[in-house]
Design an enzyme around this catalytic site. Structure first.
Site, PDB file in Angstrom:
ATOM      1  N   GLU A 100     -75.748  65.434 116.082  1.00 40.63           N
ATOM      2  CA  GLU A 100     -75.404  65.322 114.640  1.00 40.63           C
ATOM      3  C   GLU A 100     -76.809  66.538 113.821  1.00 40.63           C
ATOM      4  OE1 GLU A 100     -74.995  66.399 110.851  1.00 40.63           O
ATOM      5  OE2 GLU A 100     -73.962  64.481 110.714  1.00 40.63           O
ATOM      6  N   ASP A 129     -75.937  70.907 113.469  1.00 37.85           N
ATOM      7  CA  ASP A 129     -76.784  71.156 111.749  1.00 37.85           C
ATOM      8  C   ASP A 129     -77.733  72.658 112.212  1.00 37.85           C
ATOM      9  OD1 ASP A 129     -75.929  69.101 110.588  1.00 37.85           O
ATOM     10  OD2 ASP A 129     -77.648  68.149 110.938  1.00 37.85           O
ATOM     11  N   SER A 166     -71.240  67.052 107.833  1.00 37.67           N
ATOM     12  CA  SER A 166     -71.595  66.966 108.229  1.00 37.67           C
ATOM     13  C   SER A 166     -71.826  68.667 108.726  1.00 37.67           C
ATOM     14  CB  SER A 166     -72.040  66.041 109.723  1.00 37.67           C
ATOM     15  OG  SER A 166     -72.370  64.605 108.693  1.00 37.67           O
ATOM     16  N   ASP A 170     -59.112  77.898  96.056  1.00 41.23           N
ATOM     17  CA  ASP A 170     -58.969  76.309  95.768  1.00 41.23           C
ATOM     18  C   ASP A 170     -57.986  75.945  96.832  1.00 41.23           C
ATOM     19  OD1 ASP A 170     -58.338  74.469  93.651  1.00 41.23           O
ATOM     20  OD2 ASP A 170     -57.236  75.847  92.866  1.00 41.23           O
ATOM     21  N   VAL A 171     -58.341  74.876  96.935  1.00 39.74           N
ATOM     22  CA  VAL A 171     -57.306  73.728  97.758  1.00 39.74           C
ATOM     23  C   VAL A 171     -56.710  73.093  96.878  1.00 39.74           C
ATOM     24  CG1 VAL A 171     -57.746  72.122  99.719  1.00 39.74           C
ATOM     25  CG2 VAL A 171     -59.227  74.587  99.049  1.00 39.74           C
ATOM     26  N   GLY A 208     -57.306  74.303  90.663  1.00 42.21           N
ATOM     27  CA  GLY A 208     -59.023  73.731  89.773  1.00 42.21           C
ATOM     28  C   GLY A 208     -59.947  72.775  90.616  1.00 42.21           C
ATOM     29  N   ASP A 221     -61.656  69.620  91.923  1.00 41.77           N
ATOM     30  CA  ASP A 221     -60.977  68.143  92.473  1.00 41.77           C
ATOM     31  C   ASP A 221     -62.077  66.896  92.618  1.00 41.77           C
ATOM     32  OD1 ASP A 221     -59.926  67.920  95.448  1.00 41.77           O
ATOM     33  OD2 ASP A 221     -58.792  69.650  94.430  1.00 41.77           O
TER      34      ASP A 221
END
Length: 414
Positions: free
Chosen positions: A119, A123, A326, A368-369, A392, A394
């Site tokens: 992790e 990062d 992450s 947009d997905v 839009g 979600d």
């Protein structure tokens, strides 16, 4: 800890809570999913160069006027030698972390077991790849109430990092409300000082990590601090790793994890998103109507998204593919730091709290997905509960992934 506590009557109106007494610490989500690159699935990989190409980033050069930081916990170490090797492997400028708060910096720990560092290395490597030459802080918080301890320490800092990325989450319903509200208070204070906080939305859809190995734990279990109205929550997409159209990142479509999202059971939807949420529900077909049990008036999350599948990360000198929101959060944080760098260079203030600008801009700053349902966990467990993607905003990817060119132009000119 304690079964109860009491205060003198004269103090009751001035004290929100006495922490580390009757409250139990929240459980935090497990580490992101990883596998050695050579043994990975057939899907492609995310590299810094691919992120730049796919999202339209033409310059990764920050400056010393800004600052950025990653929050770490759960015994995660980062490795300076892995960072150097990552930068060498991907032709990035050689740069090191500028400040370490709380320790947990170790090459040996990462070489011993990749899970000690996956992790933290993810990062650090991707925040610094996205926003290069920006002063970076590795901020480790080992307290049991790590989110609150961290944000109080940041707020007490004389010069807090201007952009902060949190790739951790807990189950909101396990939190005392006083804990969450105190976090919000500090987040509000930081926001008006020009400090931005970005938080990953979770890797287990609506159910959260408790259902990953136990389908009886299915249901709506929002992830905190992503549900805070005063942070920017970041979901995950898949598609960029294979250079195809983005969809919501879903474990049942090869995405390894499922982008977290939903509605807070503690915080009401803030004014900046109430109309957006209403539009989302109005757009759903009968077959897309979610099962009951979610907080229909709650703060919706995430706000935006970024690729989350198969990031190439160096851990212990080896390259792994790592997946999760992450990864999404530190990349977007790096993008925000790039905008800050040019704003500060022009004599403007840092961005601070982002959400009002995001919701007023909407699809003009995102991709947009339109496809996906976040009813599965980062496992074989799929639940009855989940939300569908829509045109839009979600509760899977927010307004979609960051369209960096538009994102930059809009925010740098505020």
């Amino acid at each position: 800890r304690a079964l109860e506590y009491s205060l003198p009557l004269v103090l009751v109106g001035h004290v929100a809570a006495v922490f580390n007494t009757v409250q139990l610490p929240p459980r935090l989500a497990p580490k992101p999913k990883l596998m050695l690159k050579d043994s990975a699935a057939k899907a492609g990989s995310i590299t810094p160069a691919l992120l730049n190409s796919y999202y339209g980033v033409t310059s990764n050069t920050g400056n010393s006027l800004g600052s950025q930081a990653v929050f770490e916990s759960l015994g995660q170490y980062y490795s300076p030698s892995d960072l150097a090797l990552f930068q060498e492997n991907y032709n990035l400028p050689s740069d090191s972390v500028d400040a370490v708060v709380g320790g947990y910096e170790s090459d040996e720990a990462c070489a011993t077991d990749a899970n000690n560092c996956v992790e933290a290395n993810l990062d650090v490597q991707y925040m610094m790849a996205m926003s290069q030459l920006t002063p970076t802080t590795y901020w480790y918080e080992g307290a049991s109430d790590s989110f609150l301890a961290w944000i109080q320490a940041v707020a007490d800092s004389s010069s807090p990092p201007l952009v902060n990325s949190i790739s951790y989450g807990s189950i909101e319903t396990e939190l005392p409300k006083s804990f969450a509200k105190s976090f919000n208070t500090e987040a509000m204070k930081l926001g008006v000082q020009g400090v931005t906080i970005l938080v990953s939305s979770g890797d287990d859809g609506v159910a959260n990590f408790q259902a990953r190995s136990n389908p009886r734990k299915c249901g709506y279990n929002p992830s905190f601090p992503a549900t805070s109205p005063y942070v920017t929550a970041v979901g995950a997409t898949q598609g960029p790793e294979s250079n195809v159209t983005e969809t919501a990142c879903l474990s049942n479509t090869g995405g390894v994890i499922t982008t977290g999202g939903g509605f807070s059971s503690i915080f009401s939807a803030p004014s900046y998103q109430t109309e957006t949420i209403a539009t989302y529900f109005a757009s759903l077909s009968t077959s897309e109507t979610p099962s009951s049990g979610y907080a229909s008036g709650g703060r919706g999350y995430p706000d935006i998204a970024m690729a989350g599948l198969n990031y190439e990360v160096v851990v212990g000198g080896k390259t792994y593919q790592v997946s999760g929101t992450s990864a999404s959060a530190p990349v977007v944080a790096g993008m925000v730091a790039l905008v800050n760098a040019d704003r500060l260079k022009a004599g403007k203030s840092p961005l601070g709290f982002l959400n009002q600008a995001i919701y007023s801009s909407g699809l003009s700053i995102t991709n947009d997905v339109l496809s996906g349902e976040n009813n599965c966990c980062a496992s074989l467990v799929c639940c009855d509960e989940g939300f569908y993607a829509a045109k839009g905003w979600d509760p899977l990817t927010g307004f979609g992934s960051v369209n960096y060119s538009s994102f930059y132009k809009t925010l740098v000119n505020l």
